[in-house]
Design a protein around this motif. Structure first.
Motif, PDB file in Angstrom:
ATOM      1  N   ARG A 181      -5.204 -16.726   3.757  1.00  0.00           N
ATOM      2  CA  ARG A 181      -6.412 -15.941   3.483  1.00  0.00           C
ATOM      3  C   ARG A 181      -7.588 -16.871   3.280  1.00  0.00           C
ATOM      4  O   ARG A 181      -7.457 -17.923   2.649  1.00  0.00           O
ATOM      5  CB  ARG A 181      -6.241 -15.125   2.198  1.00  0.00           C
ATOM      6  CG  ARG A 181      -5.256 -14.008   2.316  1.00  0.00           C
ATOM      7  CD  ARG A 181      -5.885 -12.787   2.925  1.00  0.00           C
ATOM      8  NE  ARG A 181      -4.974 -11.665   2.873  1.00  0.00           N
ATOM      9  CZ  ARG A 181      -4.783 -10.836   3.880  1.00  0.00           C
ATOM     10  NH1 ARG A 181      -5.425 -10.989   5.008  1.00  0.00           N
ATOM     11  NH2 ARG A 181      -3.946  -9.832   3.763  1.00  0.00           N
ATOM     12  N   MET A 229      -2.545   5.697  -9.442  1.00  0.00           N
ATOM     13  CA  MET A 229      -2.072   4.305  -9.453  1.00  0.00           C
ATOM     14  C   MET A 229      -1.669   3.834 -10.849  1.00  0.00           C
ATOM     15  O   MET A 229      -0.758   3.034 -10.987  1.00  0.00           O
ATOM     16  CB  MET A 229      -3.128   3.365  -8.858  1.00  0.00           C
ATOM     17  CG  MET A 229      -3.339   3.530  -7.363  1.00  0.00           C
ATOM     18  SD  MET A 229      -1.843   3.761  -6.352  1.00  0.00           S
ATOM     19  CE  MET A 229      -0.889   2.311  -6.738  1.00  0.00           C
ATOM     20  N   GLY A 240       0.865  -1.349   1.038  1.00  0.00           N
ATOM     21  CA  GLY A 240       0.561  -0.101   0.329  1.00  0.00           C
ATOM     22  C   GLY A 240       0.522   1.113   1.233  1.00  0.00           C
ATOM     23  O   GLY A 240       0.373   2.243   0.744  1.00  0.00           O
TER      24      GLY A 240
HETATM   25  C1  HEM Z   1      -6.158   4.043   2.852  1.00  0.00           C
HETATM   26  C2  HEM Z   1      -5.824   3.090   2.032  1.00  0.00           C
HETATM   27  C3  HEM Z   1      -5.639   1.640   2.415  1.00  0.00           C
HETATM   28  C4  HEM Z   1      -6.096   0.945   3.489  1.00  0.00           C
HETATM   29  C5  HEM Z   1      -6.980   1.441   4.636  1.00  0.00           C
HETATM   30  C6  HEM Z   1      -5.604  -0.413   3.367  1.00  0.00           C
HETATM   31  C7  HEM Z   1      -5.836  -1.425   4.277  1.00  0.00           C
HETATM   32  C8  HEM Z   1      -5.407  -2.727   4.132  1.00  0.00           C
HETATM   33  C9  HEM Z   1      -5.673  -3.780   5.075  1.00  0.00           C
HETATM   34  C10 HEM Z   1      -6.425  -3.628   6.378  1.00  0.00           C
HETATM   35  C11 HEM Z   1      -5.113  -4.917   4.583  1.00  0.00           C
HETATM   36  C12 HEM Z   1      -5.186  -6.306   5.203  1.00  0.00           C
HETATM   37  C13 HEM Z   1      -4.258  -6.498   6.370  1.00  0.00           C
HETATM   38  C14 HEM Z   1      -4.433  -7.859   7.002  1.00  0.00           C
HETATM   39  O1  HEM Z   1      -5.233  -8.649   6.527  1.00  0.00           O
HETATM   40  O2  HEM Z   1      -3.794  -8.136   7.997  1.00  0.00           O
HETATM   41  C15 HEM Z   1      -4.503  -4.588   3.316  1.00  0.00           C
HETATM   42  C16 HEM Z   1      -3.848  -5.489   2.514  1.00  0.00           C
HETATM   43  C17 HEM Z   1      -3.241  -5.148   1.337  1.00  0.00           C
HETATM   44  N1  HEM Z   1      -3.144  -3.891   0.781  1.00  0.00           N
HETATM   45 FE1  HEM Z   1      -3.904  -2.189   1.551  1.00  0.00          FE
HETATM   46  N2  HEM Z   1      -4.867  -0.506   2.225  1.00  0.00           N
HETATM   47  C18 HEM Z   1      -4.846   0.727   1.619  1.00  0.00           C
HETATM   48  C19 HEM Z   1      -4.176   1.074   0.460  1.00  0.00           C
HETATM   49  C20 HEM Z   1      -3.403   0.224  -0.282  1.00  0.00           C
HETATM   50  C21 HEM Z   1      -2.629   0.605  -1.436  1.00  0.00           C
HETATM   51  C22 HEM Z   1      -2.489   2.036  -1.957  1.00  0.00           C
HETATM   52  C23 HEM Z   1      -2.064  -0.542  -1.927  1.00  0.00           C
HETATM   53  C24 HEM Z   1      -1.160  -0.742  -3.110  1.00  0.00           C
HETATM   54  C25 HEM Z   1      -0.469   0.172  -3.710  1.00  0.00           C
HETATM   55  C26 HEM Z   1      -2.478  -1.638  -1.070  1.00  0.00           C
HETATM   56  C27 HEM Z   1      -2.116  -2.966  -1.252  1.00  0.00           C
HETATM   57  C28 HEM Z   1      -2.447  -3.988  -0.396  1.00  0.00           C
HETATM   58  C29 HEM Z   1      -2.065  -5.373  -0.617  1.00  0.00           C
HETATM   59  C30 HEM Z   1      -1.278  -5.914  -1.808  1.00  0.00           C
HETATM   60  C31 HEM Z   1      -2.548  -6.109   0.482  1.00  0.00           C
HETATM   61  C32 HEM Z   1      -2.425  -7.605   0.715  1.00  0.00           C
HETATM   62  C33 HEM Z   1      -1.188  -7.952   1.510  1.00  0.00           C
HETATM   63  C34 HEM Z   1      -1.023  -9.442   1.715  1.00  0.00           C
HETATM   64  O3  HEM Z   1      -1.995 -10.172   1.700  1.00  0.00           O
HETATM   65  O4  HEM Z   1       0.115  -9.881   1.904  1.00  0.00           O
HETATM   66  N3  HEM Z   1      -3.279  -1.130  -0.090  1.00  0.00           N
HETATM   67  N4  HEM Z   1      -4.684  -3.239   3.071  1.00  0.00           N
END
Ligand code: HEM
Length: 503
Positions: free
Chosen positions: A101, A186, A447
């Motif tokens: 990142r 949450m 998530g």
């Molecule tokens: C509509 C809701 C959501 C959208 C559109 C979304 C979208 C994303 C996107 C685009 C990424 C980055 C992917 C990448 O860089 O390749 C991400 C990473 C992440 N999201 Fe979500 N997210 C949502 C909801 C959530 C929820 C509800 C959680 C937790 C309960 C969550 C936890 C995370 C975490 C922990 C990462 C980092 C993963 C990593 O770096 O290994 N997200 N999300």
């Protein structure tokens, strides 16, 4: 005097940067960088392209320079990906190389230089954090444990809106109430806890500090200190505010949530139902992570889960208000499949194909995280025959992949039917590199497993129980966008009329 000092400092800084740039040019090996505008010394392309590199502006550059282009932002390299094939190379084929990142100086503060999971580089710490977080947060078991809670939260939104006389007449900004719902969804998962009302003093403090964190990180105001490191002394005031917000926020998480849960857990008999933080604290007891890592996990969930999902709910509602025919088709589906008045629950969602299509279309046209979370290559790398210098910020323009008219039929139209017709095979989990609302590969959003059911329950219940309309005198709600460093939100929170249905 001060004025003279800062002027001579600026001149000295300028000379130092010019010198450093010239030396590095002379010493540096000749790289074959991806195409891009010609950079000038010190500033690179920054003065040409400006600060707001949102998904739409980046499309204009892609049209000029190609699906892989390079910008030099001061001393930083920025690489932008705009085709499904290149997205596949970055996120999948070379997923390890590009799986770190990019953290700028402000993210360094808020994540303790990557002691969290979302913003840490690809490596041992990330693997451990992601493993530790998976069981408590990212499995279907978590959904099953929490879905009744989420259904209760949605029905309490419905009940309260029905009691509000403004809702059916001049309209309300329902986002405020939905924000409470998302916090509760949450905080139930994390701590088995909920807030009674929008005015709960603890919730107000939490929302304020989370809001400040979002504002300070997503702002373009600090770019100069990030792009041109010698200018950092001028950011001292900004960074001090960041540090202060970060400390107050982590202290709040600790005092009112983590420590409280520790006490509850120690008083409970073994074998009682655990919430996420109980698992995380067990990992701490085993020595796998430290007390700071625990707080950074809470921090990550606060930013990654709550607002992102809320933005998508807001966009979905706005699109349904502006497309009444789609709204009534969705309502008919639920009336037909479930029966009038039978409230949608999580196990029903797979039976509701049109609801799924509405959610997918919302996430396509109004992608909440349109450039994904910035990736980075730790070491020098290559991409499509070009050199990518180590520590480049890699932006995948996922919004453009899903809105490029060469790859989608009339992408500017909000038309859920596409996901039942020509795009019926496309899922939100990244099975098609044109559609990556949650990313794909190692750093994809874990998530998704929670976000989709929460979106389905919430949008479903609102449409079942209300006719959603623009306020009197308006034929549509405003859907202007506002972008941040990597977010896409609705500019003006919609006021909508919510007329209860007679069922
Ligand atoms: C509509 C809701 C959501 C959208 C559109 C979304 C979208 C994303 C996107 C685009 C990424 C980055 C992917 C990448 O860089 O390749 C991400 C990473 C992440 N999201 Fe979500 N997210 C949502 C909801 C959530 C929820 C509800 C959680 C937790 C309960 C969550 C936890 C995370 C975490 C922990 C990462 C980092 C993963 C990593 O770096 O290994 N997200 N999300």
């Amino acid at each position: 005097m001060d004025h003279l000092l800062s002027e001579s400092y600026l001149i000295a800084v300028f000379m130092a940067v010019v010198l450093a740039t010239m030396i590095s040019k002379l010493r540096g090996k000749k790289l074959k960088l991806p195409p891009g505008p010609i950079p000038v010394p010190v500033f690179g392309n920054w003065l040409q392209v400006g600060d707001d590199l949102n998904h739409r502006n980046l499309v204009d550059y892609a049209k000029k320079f190609g699906d892989l282009f390079h910008l030099r932002m001061g001393q930083r390299d920025l690489v932008v990906i705009s085709s499904p094939d290149l997205a596949k190379e970055v996120l999948h084929t070379k997923g390890v190389e590009f799986g770190s990142r990019y953290r700028n100086i402000v993210y360094d503060i808020f994540t303790g230089k990557g002691q969290d999971m979302v913003f840490t580089v690809y490596g041992e710490h990330w693997r451990k954090m992601r493993r530790i977080m998976t069981v408590p947060f990212f499995t279907n078991k978590v959904v099953q444990q929490n879905r009744e809670g989420w259904e209760l939260e949605a029905s309490s939104v419905v009940d309260e809106v029905k009691k509000n006389p403004d809702a059916a007449t001049r309209g309300i900004v329902v986002r405020k109430r939905l924000q409470l719902m998302m916090y509760n969804n949450m905080f139930r998962v994390m701590f088995g806890k909920r807030f009674e009302s929008e005015d709960d003093p603890l919730l107000l403090r939490l929302k304020f500090l989370n809001g400040e964190r979002s504002r300070l990180t997503q702002s373009f105001e600090y770019n100069y200190g990030d792009f041109i490191p010698v200018l950092r002394p001028f950011l001292r005031g900004y960074l001090k505010i960041c540090q202060d917000v970060k400390e107050r926020r982590l202290a709040l998480f600790k005092k009112y949530f983590v420590d409280e849960r520790k006490e509850i857990a120690s008083a409970k008999p073994t074998g009682s139902v655990k919430c996420a933080i109980d698992h995380i604290l067990e990992a701490q007891e085993k020595g796998e992570i430290n007390a700071d890592n625990v707080l950074y996990i809470v921090e990550n969930i606060n930013v990654a889960a709550i607002e992102t999902t809320l933005w998508s709910i807001e966009w979905g509602i706005a699109e349904l208000v502006n497309h009444p025919e789609i709204q009534s088709k969705l309502r008919n589906e639920m009336d037909t499949v479930l029966g009038p008045g039978v409230q949608v629950t999580e196990p029903d969602l797979h039976k509701l194909a049109y609801l799924q299509a509405v959610l997918k279309e919302t996430l396509r046209l109004r992608m909440g995280v349109p450039l994904l979370v910035p990736h980075m290559n730790l070491k020098d790398a290559t991409l499509a025959g070009y050199d990518i210098p180590a520590e480049s910020k890699i932006l995948v323009n996922a919004w453009w992949l899903a809105n490029n008219p060469e790859r989608w039929k009339k992408p500017e139209e909000f038309r859920p039917e596409r996901f039942l017709e020509e795009e019926a095979h496309v899922e939100a989990n990244g099975n098609d590199f044109r559609y990556l609302p949650f990313g794909v590969g190692r750093r994809s959003c874990p998530g998704i497993v929670l976000a989709l059911p929460i979106l389905g329950i919430t949008i479903g219940r609102l449409v079942q129980n209300f006719e959603l309309l623009p306020p009197p005198g308006q034929s549509k709600v405003d859907t202007s966008e506002i972008g941040g460093q990597f977010s896409l939100k609705i500019l003006n929170h919609s006021t909508i009329v919510m007329k209860p249905r007679d069922i």
